[in-house]
Design an enzyme around this catalytic site. Structure first.
Site, short mmCIF file in Angstrom:
data_model
loop_
_atom_site.label_atom_id
_atom_site.label_comp_id
_atom_site.label_asym_id
_atom_site.label_seq_id
_atom_site.Cartn_x
_atom_site.Cartn_y
_atom_site.Cartn_z
N VAL A 56 -10.27 -19.33 -32.90
CA VAL A 56 -9.84 -19.40 -31.50
C VAL A 56 -8.70 -20.40 -31.43
O VAL A 56 -8.82 -21.55 -31.85
CB VAL A 56 -11.00 -19.83 -30.57
CG1 VAL A 56 -10.48 -20.05 -29.15
CG2 VAL A 56 -12.10 -18.79 -30.57
N ALA A 101 -7.43 -25.74 -31.83
CA ALA A 101 -7.97 -24.49 -32.37
C ALA A 101 -9.29 -24.78 -33.05
O ALA A 101 -9.64 -25.94 -33.27
CB ALA A 101 -6.99 -23.88 -33.37
N LYS A 102 -10.03 -23.76 -33.39
CA LYS A 102 -11.25 -23.91 -34.20
C LYS A 102 -11.57 -22.55 -34.79
O LYS A 102 -11.22 -21.52 -34.19
CB LYS A 102 -12.43 -24.38 -33.32
CG LYS A 102 -13.51 -25.08 -34.10
CD LYS A 102 -13.13 -26.51 -34.39
CE LYS A 102 -14.22 -27.29 -35.05
NZ LYS A 102 -13.86 -28.72 -35.16
N GLY A 103 -12.25 -22.55 -35.92
CA GLY A 103 -12.59 -21.27 -36.53
C GLY A 103 -13.88 -21.38 -37.30
O GLY A 103 -14.46 -22.45 -37.43
N ASP A 142 -14.49 -28.40 -41.77
CA ASP A 142 -15.48 -28.72 -40.74
C ASP A 142 -16.84 -28.53 -41.41
O ASP A 142 -16.91 -28.46 -42.64
CB ASP A 142 -15.28 -27.77 -39.54
CG ASP A 142 -15.93 -28.28 -38.27
OD1 ASP A 142 -15.32 -29.08 -37.56
OD2 ASP A 142 -17.08 -27.89 -37.98
#
Ligand code: NAD
Length: 411
Positions: A56, A101-103, A142
């Site tokens: 995202v 952002a992050k995924g 992460d």
């Protein structure tokens, strides 16, 4: 309340305090882009297995989007969305030129072999390589991913785009990682704690600390507090919890953990109930593990006077209200754990410059950024007569809103 609802609620409160135009508010909340890809790999025994990968990209008004990639069975679009949004406000609070952002991939990394993890990472990179980029979206490790994962992404991405060390941060030092990145989040937590405590005329050396989580962030925070003369009176991780009212010998605990893989059996303290840890007597509580650990069930029993949110989302909104009424001072995650992304920014800068910094410079710059951000948060608290969480949110949201307006969002 799920993390997306909680983050969006904090954002809306900040937008209200700032008097943001409702159309701008809506536009800032909606993610720039949501990516969902199918990742099929052969397992080591030759059978095929499919996973879903997400990225995202929340906002890029202030610069390339930035955020981790998580491998965990519970990775879901709402969680990734909330964390992406949080990154937008966090990078703005830290005043580094990034968006958020992050995924992640919904998988259990413990159940995959190293070669299966490598194949999965390479397939995921193949699916998203056109949508990330050094000046577009820069991933980082992460939960469930690490510097090796970043090395595979770098390698796979570079096959399409040429050698690109700046495409990821949190890389191994040999591939352009930054000195000091490993300790950066924990070090930033300690700089943040120092800035907060100084406001109350206190220093780490005169206080007691309880730390939940003894992984990357928790162990570094504990070590640096110990070095400054602070007394860490209780520590937990997934394997158990220990306490010692005279202060735990943190280097000895780290050695024990490295040797045995567990906190259990450590002779420098007594075993305690993991659930009791969060309500244990102390001056400062530092959650460094999971989200939502402070909630309506335990908030009223918390004894700490200060909470430093090293984990993302450790305090749910109901607990936030209970703790505030009790007069507990909470330093929010979007500031307290920003040390990691700040040193990621330094790593990216070094990669683009093709020039490596000494570790001392990394740590000095980190301290400067953390101190400056705290001063700016305090200023917002004064302007808007609000607590530190809203001070941080108004600071971050205001910077992103200003950048958006200056770029011209209505055309
Ligand atoms: P990590 O995986 O290295 O460590 C997590 C620790 O939490 C481990 O010691 C684990 O045993 C412990 N833990 C898990 N469940 C627990 C439980 N029920 N009770 C007590 N302990 C438990 O992860 P990390 O990188 O240290 O990250 C910790 C938190 O900080 C996460 O919320 C993460 O999102 C946040 N964070 C990390 C970074 C970073 O740079 N690593 C940056 C910003 C935020």
């Amino acid at each position: 309340m799920n993390s997306l609802v909680a983050t969006s609620r904090n954002f809306r409160r900040a937008a209200q305090l700032l008097g943001l135009d409702s159309k701008l508010e809506k536009s800032l909340l909606i993610p720039f882009r949501e990516i969902k890809v199918e990742c099929t790999i052969p397992k080591d025994d030759g059978t095929l297995v499919s996973y879903v990968g997400f990225r995202v990209q929340h906002d890029n008004a202030r610069g390339p989007m930035k955020g981790g990639i998580r491998y965990h069975p519970e990775v879901d679009p709402d969680e990734v969305n909330a964390l992406a949004q949080l990154m937008t406000w966090k990078t703005a609070v830290a005043d580094i030129p990034y968006g958020g952002a992050k995924g992640g991939i919904g998988c259990s990394p413990r159940d995959l072999s190293l070669s299966e993890l490598e194949r999965l990472t390479r397939v995921f990179t193949q699916k998203i390589h056109d949508l990330i980029g050094i000046h577009t979206d820069v991933p980082a490790p992460d939960m469930g991913t690490n510097s090796q994962t970043m090395a595979w992404i770098l390698d796979e991405y570079s096959k399409f785009h040429g050698h690109s060390p700046a495409i990821v941060t949190g890389k191994p030092i040999d591939l352009g990682g930054s000195l000091g990145r490993d300790a950066a989040t924990g070090r930033g937590v300690v700089f943040a704690a120092e800035a907060l405590l100084a406001e109350y005329g206190k220093s780490i050396s005169e206080l007691t600390f309880v730390i939940q989580g003894f992984g990357n962030v928790g162990s570094w925070a504990a070590q640096l507090i110990h070095e400054r003369g602070g007394k860490v009176v209780a520590v937990s991780d997934i394997t158990g919890a220990i306490k010692n009212p005279n202060g735990i010998d943190i280097p000895a605990l780290s050695k024990h953990k490295t040797e045995t893989g567990s906190l259990n059996g450590f002779h420098g303290g007594d075993a305690m109930d993991m659930n009791e840890l969060l309500v244990h007597e102390c001056d400062v509580l530092i959650p460094c593990a999971l989200g939502g650990v402070l909630n309506r069930e335990n908030a009223a029993d918390v004894k700490a006077k200060y909470i430093i949110e090293a984990a993302n989302h450790p305090t749910d909104p109901e607990a936030d209200e209970i703790l505030s009424k009790k007069g507990v001072i909470i330093l929010p995650d979007i500031y307290a754990n920003a040390g990691g992304v700040t040193v990621s920014y330094f790593e990216w800068v070094q990669n683009i410059q093709g020039f490596m910094w000494e570790e001392e410079k990394v740590n000095q710059e980190l301290q400067r950024y953390m101190r400056k951000a705290f001063t700016n948060i305090k200023a917002m608290c004064k302007t808007h007569d609000c607590n530190l969480r809203m001070g941080a949110f108004t600071l971050g949201v205001n910077r992103v809103a200003r950048a958006t307006l200056l770029r011209g969002w209505e055309a």
